[in-house]
Design a protein around this motif. Structure first.
Motif, mmCIF file in Angstrom:
data_model
loop_
_atom_site.group_PDB
_atom_site.id
_atom_site.type_symbol
_atom_site.label_atom_id
_atom_site.label_comp_id
_atom_site.label_asym_id
_atom_site.label_seq_id
_atom_site.Cartn_x
_atom_site.Cartn_y
_atom_site.Cartn_z
ATOM 1 N N GLY A 38 0.847 -1.180 0.000
ATOM 2 C CA GLY A 38 0.000 0.000 0.000
ATOM 3 C C GLY A 38 0.885 1.234 0.000
ATOM 4 N N ILE A 39 0.247 2.377 -0.081
ATOM 5 C CA ILE A 39 0.969 3.644 -0.029
ATOM 6 C C ILE A 39 0.861 4.179 1.393
ATOM 7 N N TYR A 40 1.991 4.639 1.911
ATOM 8 C CA TYR A 40 2.071 5.135 3.278
ATOM 9 C C TYR A 40 2.548 6.578 3.284
ATOM 10 N N GLU A 41 2.062 7.338 4.261
ATOM 11 C CA GLU A 41 2.483 8.727 4.422
ATOM 12 C C GLU A 41 3.268 8.841 5.715
ATOM 13 N N THR A 42 4.352 9.595 5.645
ATOM 14 C CA THR A 42 5.189 9.789 6.818
ATOM 15 C C THR A 42 5.857 11.157 6.753
ATOM 16 N N LEU A 110 27.130 1.989 -4.907
ATOM 17 C CA LEU A 110 25.972 1.177 -4.539
ATOM 18 C C LEU A 110 26.286 0.265 -3.372
ATOM 19 N N THR A 111 25.377 0.254 -2.392
ATOM 20 C CA THR A 111 25.453 -0.684 -1.275
ATOM 21 C C THR A 111 24.128 -1.426 -1.204
ATOM 22 N N ILE A 112 24.213 -2.755 -1.227
ATOM 23 C CA ILE A 112 23.041 -3.622 -1.102
ATOM 24 C C ILE A 112 23.355 -4.657 -0.042
ATOM 25 N N PRO A 113 22.436 -4.873 0.905
ATOM 26 C CA PRO A 113 21.176 -4.199 1.147
ATOM 27 C C PRO A 113 21.386 -2.719 1.469
ATOM 28 N N HIS A 114 20.312 -1.958 1.306
ATOM 29 C CA HIS A 114 20.385 -0.524 1.607
ATOM 30 C C HIS A 114 20.899 -0.356 3.032
ATOM 31 N N PRO A 115 21.935 0.456 3.227
ATOM 32 C CA PRO A 115 22.586 0.525 4.544
ATOM 33 C C PRO A 115 21.736 1.106 5.666
ATOM 34 N N GLU A 116 20.678 1.838 5.363
ATOM 35 C CA GLU A 116 19.832 2.435 6.410
ATOM 36 C C GLU A 116 18.478 1.755 6.551
ATOM 37 N N LEU A 117 18.249 0.718 5.804
ATOM 38 C CA LEU A 117 16.958 0.028 5.790
ATOM 39 C C LEU A 117 16.438 -0.265 7.203
ATOM 40 N N GLN A 118 17.262 -0.814 8.052
ATOM 41 C CA GLN A 118 16.837 -1.249 9.384
ATOM 42 C C GLN A 118 16.547 -0.077 10.334
ATOM 43 N N ASN A 119 16.916 1.135 9.935
ATOM 44 C CA ASN A 119 16.724 2.312 10.790
ATOM 45 C C ASN A 119 15.581 3.206 10.347
ATOM 46 N N ARG A 120 14.811 2.791 9.364
ATOM 47 C CA ARG A 120 13.789 3.659 8.784
ATOM 48 C C ARG A 120 12.425 2.970 8.768
ATOM 49 N N ARG A 121 11.577 3.419 9.643
ATOM 50 C CA ARG A 121 10.218 2.861 9.732
ATOM 51 C C ARG A 121 9.456 3.055 8.426
ATOM 52 N N PHE A 122 9.652 4.201 7.742
ATOM 53 C CA PHE A 122 8.924 4.455 6.497
ATOM 54 C C PHE A 122 9.303 3.458 5.401
ATOM 55 N N THR A 123 10.425 2.799 5.558
ATOM 56 C CA THR A 123 10.845 1.751 4.634
ATOM 57 C C THR A 123 10.338 0.394 5.107
ATOM 58 N N LEU A 124 10.495 0.130 6.373
ATOM 59 C CA LEU A 124 10.168 -1.194 6.904
ATOM 60 C C LEU A 124 8.675 -1.492 6.933
ATOM 61 N N VAL A 125 7.830 -0.499 7.174
ATOM 62 C CA VAL A 125 6.390 -0.769 7.233
ATOM 63 C C VAL A 125 5.878 -1.295 5.891
ATOM 64 N N PRO A 126 6.097 -0.585 4.769
ATOM 65 C CA PRO A 126 5.614 -1.149 3.502
ATOM 66 C C PRO A 126 6.378 -2.406 3.071
ATOM 67 N N LEU A 127 7.665 -2.494 3.393
ATOM 68 C CA LEU A 127 8.440 -3.678 3.053
ATOM 69 C C LEU A 127 7.899 -4.908 3.784
ATOM 70 N N THR A 128 7.594 -4.737 5.056
ATOM 71 C CA THR A 128 7.069 -5.845 5.857
ATOM 72 C C THR A 128 5.682 -6.259 5.389
ATOM 73 N N GLU A 129 4.932 -5.320 4.835
ATOM 74 C CA GLU A 129 3.611 -5.667 4.314
ATOM 75 C C GLU A 129 3.714 -6.734 3.218
ATOM 76 N N ILE A 130 4.705 -6.620 2.340
ATOM 77 C CA ILE A 130 4.787 -7.567 1.227
ATOM 78 C C ILE A 130 5.845 -8.659 1.407
ATOM 79 N N ALA A 131 6.783 -8.472 2.327
ATOM 80 C CA ALA A 131 7.851 -9.467 2.514
ATOM 81 C C ALA A 131 8.256 -9.569 3.982
ATOM 82 N N PRO A 132 7.322 -9.931 4.865
ATOM 83 C CA PRO A 132 7.653 -9.941 6.305
ATOM 84 C C PRO A 132 8.729 -10.958 6.684
ATOM 85 N N ASP A 133 8.815 -12.057 5.948
ATOM 86 C CA ASP A 133 9.736 -13.126 6.314
ATOM 87 C C ASP A 133 11.060 -13.086 5.555
#
Length: 160
Positions: A38-42, A110-133
């Motif tokens: 889904g689309i999220y606002e933050t 380029l750094t993969i995985p994104h180096p700040e992914l784990q520190n950003r709720r605006f990234t993790l909420v939609p990511l967890t919606e489609i790929a929680p595991d």
């Protein structure tokens, strides 16, 4: 074909329309969109005194190698009118590679995985919606676990 997880963000002009245009270009030029959150606002992260962002995560099957993918994303951002002025500043569109399959990569550009992914709720909420595991290949934690441990306290709410 590898699956890449991409984060889309927009906080200028018609934010929803920019996300739609980005999805259309990604589907046409990068690969087939397998899933979309889904689309999220933050509230803006980094530079705070700017309009709220809309964010969405896509799972995309692609034949592009990681560096080619980055080049194509940068091209699509420019095609949509993105101008890079200020780090974390306002922008019509932003596209970030979060994961590229289970690849771990660090180059000058380029750094993969994104180096700040784990520190950003605006990234993790939609990511967890489609790929929680899906498991972060370095931290060895699922996206759901990363979200539960995320230090970011910005509110992320479903848009509409």
């Amino acid at each position: 074909m590898p699956t890449t997880y991409l984060l889309l963000g927009s906080n200028l002009c018609n934010r929803e329309d920019y996300l739609l245009q980005a999805r259309n270009l990604i589907g046409a030029q990068i690969g087939e969109i397998q899933q979309q959150s889904g689309i999220y606002e933050t509230a803006a992260w980094g530079v705070k005194n700017q309009q709220a962002f809309l964010n969405q995560v896509l799972a995309v099957e692609t034949t592009l190698a990681p560096e080619e993918l980055l080049r194509e994303i940068n091209f699509l951002e420019a095609e949509l009118g993105r101008v890079r002025r200020e780090r974390w500043g306002a922008r019509v569109i932003d596209m970030d590679i979060l994961y590229y399959a289970n690849v771990v990569l660090q180059t000058q550009r380029l750094t993969i995985p994104h180096p700040e992914l784990q520190n950003r709720r605006f990234t993790l909420v939609p990511l967890t919606e489609i790929a929680p595991d899906f498991t972060h290949p370095i931290l060895e934690l699922s996206n759901q676990q990363l979200l539960e441990q995320c230090p970011d306290d910005l509110t992320v709410k479903r848009f509409q």
